[in-house]
Design a protein around this motif. Sequence first.
Motif, PDB file in Angstrom:
ATOM      1  N   ALA A   1     -39.143  64.665  83.571  1.00  0.00           N
ATOM      2  CA  ALA A   1     -38.546  65.945  83.153  1.00  0.00           C
ATOM      3  C   ALA A   1     -38.997  67.066  84.089  1.00  0.00           C
ATOM      4  O   ALA A   1     -38.190  67.929  84.479  1.00  0.00           O
ATOM      5  N   MET A   2     -40.273  67.051  84.454  1.00  0.00           N
ATOM      6  CA  MET A   2     -40.796  68.077  85.349  1.00  0.00           C
ATOM      7  C   MET A   2     -40.084  68.059  86.698  1.00  0.00           C
ATOM      8  O   MET A   2     -39.695  69.106  87.233  1.00  0.00           O
TER       9      MET A   2
ATOM     10  N   LEU B   1     -36.425  69.294  86.275  1.00  0.00           N
ATOM     11  CA  LEU B   1     -36.367  70.744  86.077  1.00  0.00           C
ATOM     12  C   LEU B   1     -36.748  71.500  87.349  1.00  0.00           C
ATOM     13  O   LEU B   1     -36.209  72.580  87.620  1.00  0.00           O
TER      14      LEU B   1
ATOM     15  N   LEU C   1     -33.668  71.429  89.494  1.00  0.00           N
ATOM     16  CA  LEU C   1     -32.699  72.373  88.935  1.00  0.00           C
ATOM     17  C   LEU C   1     -33.117  73.806  89.222  1.00  0.00           C
ATOM     18  O   LEU C   1     -32.267  74.659  89.524  1.00  0.00           O
ATOM     19  N   GLN C   2     -34.410  74.083  89.161  1.00  0.00           N
ATOM     20  CA  GLN C   2     -34.894  75.442  89.385  1.00  0.00           C
ATOM     21  C   GLN C   2     -34.613  75.914  90.806  1.00  0.00           C
ATOM     22  O   GLN C   2     -34.223  77.060  91.021  1.00  0.00           O
TER      23      GLN C   2
ATOM     24  N   HIS D   1     -31.921  80.948  85.628  1.00  0.00           N
ATOM     25  CA  HIS D   1     -33.069  80.722  86.515  1.00  0.00           C
ATOM     26  C   HIS D   1     -34.375  81.066  85.802  1.00  0.00           C
ATOM     27  O   HIS D   1     -35.356  80.315  85.883  1.00  0.00           O
TER      28      HIS D   1
ATOM     29  N   ASN E   1     -35.000  78.524  82.864  1.00  0.00           N
ATOM     30  CA  ASN E   1     -35.442  77.217  83.363  1.00  0.00           C
ATOM     31  C   ASN E   1     -36.877  77.266  83.867  1.00  0.00           C
ATOM     32  O   ASN E   1     -37.592  76.258  83.832  1.00  0.00           O
ATOM     33  N   SER E   2     -37.312  78.442  84.320  1.00  0.00           N
ATOM     34  CA  SER E   2     -38.702  78.559  84.774  1.00  0.00           C
ATOM     35  C   SER E   2     -39.669  78.312  83.617  1.00  0.00           C
ATOM     36  O   SER E   2     -40.733  77.712  83.804  1.00  0.00           O
TER      37      SER E   2
ATOM     38  N   LEU F   1     -38.978  76.422  80.982  1.00  0.00           N
ATOM     39  CA  LEU F   1     -38.887  74.994  80.691  1.00  0.00           C
ATOM     40  C   LEU F   1     -39.673  74.177  81.714  1.00  0.00           C
ATOM     41  O   LEU F   1     -40.307  73.165  81.364  1.00  0.00           O
ATOM     42  N   LEU F   2     -39.635  74.608  82.975  1.00  0.00           N
ATOM     43  CA  LEU F   2     -40.402  73.913  84.008  1.00  0.00           C
ATOM     44  C   LEU F   2     -41.896  74.020  83.730  1.00  0.00           C
ATOM     45  O   LEU F   2     -42.630  73.032  83.829  1.00  0.00           O
TER      46      LEU F   2
ATOM     47  N   SER G   1     -42.758  71.724  80.888  1.00  0.00           N
ATOM     48  CA  SER G   1     -42.825  70.304  81.257  1.00  0.00           C
ATOM     49  C   SER G   1     -44.131  69.982  81.974  1.00  0.00           C
ATOM     50  O   SER G   1     -44.722  68.914  81.753  1.00  0.00           O
TER      51      SER G   1
END
Length: 379
Positions: free
Chosen positions: A327-328, A331, A334-335, A355, A358-359, A361-362, A365
Motif C-alpha cells: 500500500a505504501m 500510494l 500515486l503521490q 495530492h 493522498n499525502s 494516506l501515504l 501507510s
Amino acid sequence: MSTTRRTVDAPIVGYWSLFCASMVFGIVVWGGLTRLTESGLSIVEWKPITGAKLPTSDLEWDIEFEKYKQHPEYHKVHVGITLDDFKRIYFMEWFHRNIGRLFGVVFLGPAAYFVAKGKVSRRGAVKLGGLGVLLLGQGVMGWYMVASGLEEGMRERDDDVPRVSQYRLTSHLALAYVLYAGLALYGWNVLRTNRLVRGKLANPEHLRTLLQSRELTVFRRKTAASALLVGITCLSGAMVAGLDAGLLYNEFPMMGTGITPPLSELWHEFYARGDPSGMWRNFTENPTLVQLEHRVLAMTTFFVLSAMWWRGRGMQLPRGSRVALHAMYALATLQVALGVTTLINGVPIANASAHQANSVLLLASALRLYHTLRPLARI
C-alpha cells in the motif's frame, strides 16, 4: 477482566481513536480546500463558542461582510466580491472551524468518560492527555495562522499579497499530522494488544520471535526513518502552498530551461531583507527555491520508499506488514503522479486537494507498516 482493564485499554478506545484519526484526515482535506479556494481569511474574528453559529439574517450577513471589507484580502484578492460570493467563501471557513469544534467534542467527551470509567490504563490516560494538549494547541495555532493574513500592513504595501504566514501554515499542518499519527498509532496499538490478550492473534510466539529478529529490527528502524521523511516532505509541501510556489515553473522535470533555475534566482539578496547574514531566508521565503526543495524531497522520498518496497518484498514479513508495504509503495507512486499533474496543470483545485489527501494516506501507510513491525507487548 477488571484486572486486564487496568493494564490494557478497552477495545472500544482503540476503535474510537481510529475514528478520531479519520476525522482529522477529513479536517486536513477540508482545510486544504479552504486554502485553495482562498476562503481562509473570510472570518476575521476568533470566537470559539459563539462563532459556531452561521449567520442567518440579512443583517447578520451584512455585518460579517462589512468586517471582511476592513481587511486587506478584500482590497487585493477578492476585489469587488458580491455578498453571495462572500457567503460561499465564508461557509468554507465556517465549516472548517465547525468540524474542528465537532472533533473537539468527539475527542474530549469520550476521553474524559473512558478515563473516569477506568476504560484506559494509567499509561493510556497519559497518552490521551498528550493528544488533548495537541488538540487544543492546534486550535490556537489555527487562529494564530489566520491572524497573520489579516495584518493591516499588507494593505499598505503594493507588492504584498494578503496570505497567511507560510511558517504558521506549516506549523498548523504539522500539528494536524502529529495528532493524526498519534491517534492512529494509539488506536492500532490498543486493538493489537487486545487481540493478543484475548487469544485472537494467530501463533503469537512465532510472530514475537519474527518481529524481534535482527533483520526485521533493522527494517523497522528504516521504516520509522522513511515515515519521518514522508512527514518532512509533506511539510515542505505546506511551505510551497503558503508561498503559492506551485504557480511557478509549471513543467516537470525541467524548471525553465534547465533541471534547476539559475542560481541568481535561487539565491537572491532580496530575501535577506538588507542583512547579508539573512540569506538563509531564501530556503523558506524564496518561492523558486522552496519549490525546488519540495521537488528534491519528493523524489528522494519516492526512491527511498521504492527501495524499501523492493527490499521488503523479498523478506519474511507478517501478512499485515506485507499489505502495508505494498500500500505504501502504491500510494507513493500515486503521490508523485498527483504532484506532477497538479504542477503542470497550474494547480487546479481538484488535483491539489487529491495530492494533499493522498499525502495523509501515504503517511498513514508508512506508520501502519512501522506499527505492524513493532515487537508484541508482553502482557
